[in-house]
Design an enzyme around this catalytic site. Sequence first.
Site, PDB file in Angstrom:
ATOM      1  N   GLU A 275      38.648  36.563  49.460  1.00  0.00           N
ATOM      2  CA  GLU A 275      37.474  35.728  49.653  1.00  0.00           C
ATOM      3  C   GLU A 275      37.814  34.454  50.414  1.00  0.00           C
ATOM      4  O   GLU A 275      38.840  33.818  50.172  1.00  0.00           O
ATOM      5  CB  GLU A 275      36.846  35.391  48.298  1.00  0.00           C
ATOM      6  CG  GLU A 275      36.500  36.641  47.490  1.00  0.00           C
ATOM      7  CD  GLU A 275      35.394  36.412  46.490  1.00  0.00           C
ATOM      8  OE1 GLU A 275      34.846  35.294  46.430  1.00  0.00           O
ATOM      9  OE2 GLU A 275      35.060  37.365  45.770  1.00  0.00           O
ATOM     10  N   ARG A 291      39.890  43.841  41.937  1.00  0.00           N
ATOM     11  CA  ARG A 291      39.037  44.853  41.306  1.00  0.00           C
ATOM     12  C   ARG A 291      37.955  45.274  42.284  1.00  0.00           C
ATOM     13  O   ARG A 291      37.858  44.732  43.394  1.00  0.00           O
ATOM     14  CB  ARG A 291      38.381  44.276  40.050  1.00  0.00           C
ATOM     15  CG  ARG A 291      37.618  42.979  40.339  1.00  0.00           C
ATOM     16  CD  ARG A 291      36.753  42.529  39.200  1.00  0.00           C
ATOM     17  NE  ARG A 291      36.259  41.173  39.365  1.00  0.00           N
ATOM     18  CZ  ARG A 291      35.256  40.823  40.134  1.00  0.00           C
ATOM     19  NH1 ARG A 291      34.625  41.727  40.849  1.00  0.00           N
ATOM     20  NH2 ARG A 291      34.860  39.560  40.223  1.00  0.00           N
TER      21      ARG A 291
END
Length: 450
Positions: A275, A291
């Site tokens: 991110e 994940r």
Amino acid sequence: MFDKILIANRGEIALRVIRACREMGIASVAVHSTADADAMHVRMADEAVCIGPAPAARSYLSIPAVISACEITGAQAIHPGYGFLSENQKFVRALEDHDIAFIGPTSEHIGIMGDKITAKETMRELGVPCVPGSDGGVPDLDAAKTVAAEIGYPVIIKATAGGGGRGMKLARTPAELPDAFSTARAEGKAAFGNPEVYIEKYLGKPRHIEVQVFGDGKGAAVHLGERDCSLQRRHQKVFEEAPGPAITPELRAEIGRVCAEAAAGINYAGAGTVEFLYEEGEFYFIEMNTRLQVEHPVTEYVYDQDLVREQIRVASGLPLGFAQEDLAPRGHAIEVRLNAEKLPDFSPSPGRVTQYHAPGGLGVRMDSALYDGYTIPPHYDSLIGKLVVHGRDRPEALARLDRALGELIIDGVDTTVPLFRELLRQEAVLTGNYDIHWLEEFLSRGAPGA
């Protein structure tokens, strides 16, 4: 390949994994609390085991209960979904000790990326661009003042073990720093048991861009483009799309290459999301989620790949089912997160669903565990569904989303559907000209439907 997989989760993500298992010929085991005895994932799985009472701490977050269910049913692997135990290093270590496969990365990688400071240091060493800030934890206010003066105000103080917007405080001026510093430390200790914080430069109007990576755990990794998740409320994403409206093919290829090489450099296994904050042509790493993401369906639509299936394949020891040259974006996809919440204050709205009708048609996907007569329990997250659409381009995807929202029926509880109907009438959303602050500012003006 595994013969039986236990899904350590509930709701729509549990259904998502069960469906992938069924297509692969793998038996599935659902776990559930007493509050979820009538849940759809319990009905759809091949087997189901009750692992405790309604509170998540005594059921879905109970490591002994989940492992016991796995041993009782003979499941060889566990898929964690997202949330709950999906990024719990202690849980993965326990599975490793019990010779149960975890469909995800190693406990070591979860630990590295779960600590924000270690994650940032690791990514910087791997060549991933990072936000200017402290080199590590900031021990006291004097050190915080020094760091803030060096990088310049405004700054944001973040809990090392934070997430979901907790343990994050903004200081626009030196006068605001003491309170922001002490509050972030207190929130970090209360929420995560760790008061350590670090400091980063606060960017004025960035976008939230995340890059989907996939590794085989043996030094090979690819990227599947980016998602723009800038429309957020209280640091929680509500509207995600791919490709990002502000990202050119050249930028996509470059940041994707950097992220894939970083994943390969640490022998990362399975799905992961790197991110970034993106502003004025520059990417700044903020965290890596080890994940599957809530918004993974938009990537599946655009790249025509089943990410859950690939997670299972890699965890079983098989090589990646695709190479980088096989992956090219196709069209545009958008996901909106539908919550059982009452507007305008977004308070939880659990209760009985008296009528439910999912939208359909070309390019429409509804991931939900709702059904007529289902009672949404008050004990868990308010997410009740994800409406995902795909079109040949962004205007077609937006039109399809508007049409699908109009078809959707969820009676008996309040939902956030009216918010999305209103967002689709806003010029900034229609043009893709928004940043991570836009939605909060929109809501602060008392926007209709919100």
